[in-house]
Motif scaffolding. Structure first.
Motif, PDB file in Angstrom:
ATOM      1  N   GLY A   1       0.970  -1.251  -0.084  1.00  0.00           N
ATOM      2  CA  GLY A   1      -0.020   0.075  -0.073  1.00  0.00           C
ATOM      3  C   GLY A   1       0.771   1.325   0.074  1.00  0.00           C
ATOM      4  N   TYR A   2       2.111   1.077  -0.291  1.00  0.00           N
ATOM      5  CA  TYR A   2       3.017   2.252  -0.047  1.00  0.00           C
ATOM      6  C   TYR A   2       4.100   2.091  -1.332  1.00  0.00           C
ATOM      7  CZ  TYR A   2       1.984   2.475   4.808  1.00  0.00           C
ATOM      8  OH  TYR A   2       1.115   2.699   6.032  1.00  0.00           O
TER       9      TYR A   2
ATOM     10  N   GLN B   1      -3.594   1.282   0.578  1.00  0.00           N
ATOM     11  CA  GLN B   1      -3.362   1.181   2.224  1.00  0.00           C
ATOM     12  C   GLN B   1      -4.683   1.326   2.812  1.00  0.00           C
ATOM     13  OE1 GLN B   1      -2.510   0.650   5.389  1.00  0.00           O
ATOM     14  NE2 GLN B   1      -0.700   0.378   4.270  1.00  0.00           N
TER      15      GLN B   1
ATOM     16  N   PRO C   1      -4.334   3.871   6.682  1.00  0.00           N
ATOM     17  CA  PRO C   1      -3.445   4.535   6.601  1.00  0.00           C
ATOM     18  C   PRO C   1      -3.044   5.821   7.647  1.00  0.00           C
ATOM     19  CG  PRO C   1      -4.984   5.536   5.277  1.00  0.00           C
ATOM     20  CD  PRO C   1      -5.565   4.312   5.821  1.00  0.00           C
TER      21      PRO C   1
END
Lengths: 113, 114
Positions: A63-64, A82, A85
């Motif tokens: 997700g990054y 993500q 977050p």
């Protein structure tokens, strides 16, 4: 003065939106790191980079995304993938080899709108 | 996988007391261990860095020791002051080429009462 600058200090993300956190250092450090900190917990490594144009996943990279086009800069993008977050994000840098301390920025607090 | 544990999670002491914070790690094959201080809403400030070949490091009222064989480090704070109130984290760096990856404990939150 030498140091690490993170911006913005506070950031809000809408559903489905990608956001980018900035990290700049003027310490001439080779290595740079991104960590995530949740309340009452220690830091978890997201991504790290030892040299320009090279980076590796840490323990929680999903997700990054990151890039390292310049020695001084290591931006982190929190993507819509993500799902959780909301956290405090910390950037750090150090000379390679680990014989010198890691230096940290003052962090970016990311929240969901 | 390396795991780092810090005990206690929180500690409250009167001003002037000497105190010890503990850090333990599961894999003794570390490159170094670093103690940090974190004030609320801020980044981390490095206090002491101990290389794997060293037994201790001192800076002012702070003394950190390292026992690799038992997987333990302690941070000793002498004559504590209200300004020492903060969260203290330890981090161990793996010996993996020059990766420099660190594993952090969850920290000990220290309150020093005047």
């Amino acid at each position: 003065d030498g140091g690490i600058t993170q911006s913005p200090k506070y950031l809000f993300r809408k559903e489905g939106q990608n956001v980018t956190l900035s990290c700049e250092q003027n310490l001439n450090h080779d290595a740079m790191y991104w960590y995530r900190q949740d309340p009452g917990q220690g830091l978890r490594l997201i991504y790290y980079s030892q040299i320009v144009n090279d980076f590796q996943k840490g323990d929680i990279a999903e997700g990054y995304s990151v890039s390292r086009e310049k020695k001084e800069s290591f931006p982190l993008t929190v993507t819509s993938a993500q799902k959780n977050p909301t956290a405090f994000y910390l950037c750090a840098s150090s000379f390679q080899g680990g014989r010198q301390p890691q230096h940290f920025g003052d962090g970016t607090r990311l929240s969901i709108l | 996988k390396q795991e780092v544990t810090q005990i206690p999670a929180a500690l409250s002491v009167p001003e002037g007391e000497n105190l010890v914070l503990n850090c333990s790690f599961t894999d003794s094959a570390i490159y170094n261990l670093q103690w940090f201080r974190q004030d609320p809403g801020k980044g981390l400030t490095s206090l002491l860095l101990i290389q794997s070949s060293q037994r201790e490091q001192t800076s002012g009222r702070l003394n950190a020791s390292l026992d690799k064989s038992s997987g333990r480090s302690t941070l000793y704070i002498a004559a504590s002051q209200p300004g020492d109130s903060a969260t203290y984290l330890c981090a161990v760096m793996e010996r993996e080429t020059n990766a420099g990856k660190s594993t952090f404990g969850d920290g000990t939150t220290l309150t020093v009462k005047p």
